[in-house]
Design a protein around this motif. Structure first.
Motif, mmCIF file in Angstrom:
data_model
loop_
_atom_site.group_PDB
_atom_site.id
_atom_site.type_symbol
_atom_site.label_atom_id
_atom_site.label_comp_id
_atom_site.label_asym_id
_atom_site.label_seq_id
_atom_site.Cartn_x
_atom_site.Cartn_y
_atom_site.Cartn_z
ATOM 1 N N ALA A 214 0.778 -1.395 -0.013
ATOM 2 C CA ALA A 214 0.048 0.114 -0.036
ATOM 3 C C ALA A 214 0.986 1.253 0.028
ATOM 4 O O ALA A 214 1.808 1.302 0.722
ATOM 5 N N ARG A 215 0.565 2.166 -0.890
ATOM 6 C CA ARG A 215 1.492 3.434 -1.001
ATOM 7 C C ARG A 215 0.876 4.777 -1.113
ATOM 8 O O ARG A 215 1.264 5.720 -1.142
ATOM 9 N N THR A 216 -0.654 4.607 -0.763
ATOM 10 C CA THR A 216 -1.527 5.845 -0.666
ATOM 11 C C THR A 216 -2.033 6.090 0.587
ATOM 12 O O THR A 216 -2.232 5.072 1.299
ATOM 13 N N PRO A 217 -2.481 7.117 1.191
ATOM 14 C CA PRO A 217 -3.178 7.449 2.435
ATOM 15 C C PRO A 217 -4.642 6.389 2.253
ATOM 16 O O PRO A 217 -4.859 5.713 3.270
ATOM 17 N N ASP B 182 -5.137 -2.611 8.942
ATOM 18 C CA ASP B 182 -4.901 -2.838 10.139
ATOM 19 C C ASP B 182 -3.547 -2.384 10.814
ATOM 20 O O ASP B 182 -2.765 -2.827 10.115
ATOM 21 N N ILE B 183 -3.579 -1.829 12.032
ATOM 22 C CA ILE B 183 -2.166 -1.361 12.561
ATOM 23 C C ILE B 183 -1.101 -2.725 12.693
ATOM 24 O O ILE B 183 -0.141 -2.514 12.234
ATOM 25 N N LEU C 178 5.753 -0.628 16.690
ATOM 26 C CA LEU C 178 4.374 -0.838 16.841
ATOM 27 C C LEU C 178 3.748 0.786 16.941
ATOM 28 O O LEU C 178 2.662 1.085 16.482
ATOM 29 N N VAL C 179 4.577 1.585 17.529
ATOM 30 C CA VAL C 179 4.233 3.113 17.669
ATOM 31 C C VAL C 179 4.161 3.770 16.318
ATOM 32 O O VAL C 179 3.157 4.312 16.222
ATOM 33 N N GLN D 158 1.358 5.567 14.282
ATOM 34 C CA GLN D 158 1.186 6.766 13.600
ATOM 35 C C GLN D 158 0.938 6.901 12.246
ATOM 36 O O GLN D 158 0.414 7.761 11.638
ATOM 37 N N ILE D 159 1.371 5.808 11.430
ATOM 38 C CA ILE D 159 1.221 5.403 9.911
ATOM 39 C C ILE D 159 -0.101 5.647 9.666
ATOM 40 O O ILE D 159 -0.745 6.155 8.761
ATOM 41 N N ASN D 160 -0.735 4.732 10.289
ATOM 42 C CA ASN D 160 -2.282 4.506 10.551
ATOM 43 C C ASN D 160 -3.144 5.677 10.553
ATOM 44 O O ASN D 160 -4.020 6.167 9.729
#
Ligand code: SF4
Length: 223
Positions: A69-72, A79-80, A94-95, A99-101
């Motif tokens: 996956a490379r787009t918002p 899922d995280i 994990l943090v 944050q990326i999610n």
């Protein structure tokens, strides 16, 4: 007798640096951009992944995530734990996965899935500081931003080109003296230069192409 140093000429320094880093791998964000990961979102996510993590590991983790996956929009749907499984070799994974999610979800919810080229907006997201925002804006948005990481901070202070205690202060100080044409490139040059020549401990001063103009500030022992 110690020879007097020539005054620091940034144009000469950049020419010599370009030559000196030619044999080494590129800094990972610039390598990703060259590989086609050209969006500000990808550079921002890759920078987040790279915090406190070696370039080689960060590059592999970013490539693994972007292969899925490379787009918002695409990352917001993950899922995280799925993100974490892809970036699990980087520090604080994990943090960073959370944050990326969050970053992806906020961009989808507030900006219809497109990340605007805005320093204020980027630094309002969790985990994104001035360094990553400046690098994303410089590399992907074409803005003349200086990305000051530990290498840029250490080396420009050793040169005596700036005198600053923190990377944030170095960013401000460089903004006042570094010609705009080098604002983005300075990071691309000093990451490999800092990993292979002007290393944190025992820099290779005796064979360094900048020895005649570098003040070697704070260098206690060198090779
Ligand atoms: S002379 Fe030494 S301290 Fe100065 S840039 Fe070169 S390696 Fe770094």
């Amino acid at each position: 007798m110690t020879r007097p140093k020539a005054s620091f000429d940034i144009d000469i320094a950049v020419d010599r640096l370009r030559e000196a880093v030619r044999p080494f791998p590129k800094a990972m964000l610039f390598q990703l951009y060259e590989d086609g990961h050209t969006s500000a979102f990808e550079i921002l996510v890759a920078c987040l992944i790279s915090v406190r993590t070696r370039d080689e590991t960060s590059l592999a983790m970013a490539r693994r995530l972007f292969a899925q996956a490379r787009t918002p929009t695409a990352i917001a749907k993950m899922d995280i734990n799925a993100i974490d499984a892809l970036i699990d070799k980087c520090a604080f994974h994990l943090v960073k996965s959370e944050q990326i999610n969050t970053l992806a979800r906020l961009i989808v919810e507030e900006n219809a899935g497109e990340l605007p080229c805005s320093f204020e907006l980027m630094t309002s997201y969790p985990g994104i500081g001035p360094k990553c925002a400046s690098l994303a804006l410089g590399i992907a948005c074409g803005q003349p931003r200086i990305g000051v990481d530990i290498h840029v901070h250490r080396i420009t202070n050793r040169w005596g080109y700036v005198k600053a205690r923190t990377p944030e202060q170095t960013m401000t100080a460089l903004g006042a003296v570094l010609p705009e044409r080098y604002h983005v490139e300075i990071n691309a040059l000093l990451v490999p230069f800092g990993k292979h020549i002007c290393t944190p401990v025992g820099p290779k001063c005796s064979s360094c192409p900048l020895l005649d103009m570098c003040q070697q500030r704070g260098v206690e022992s060198s090779r």
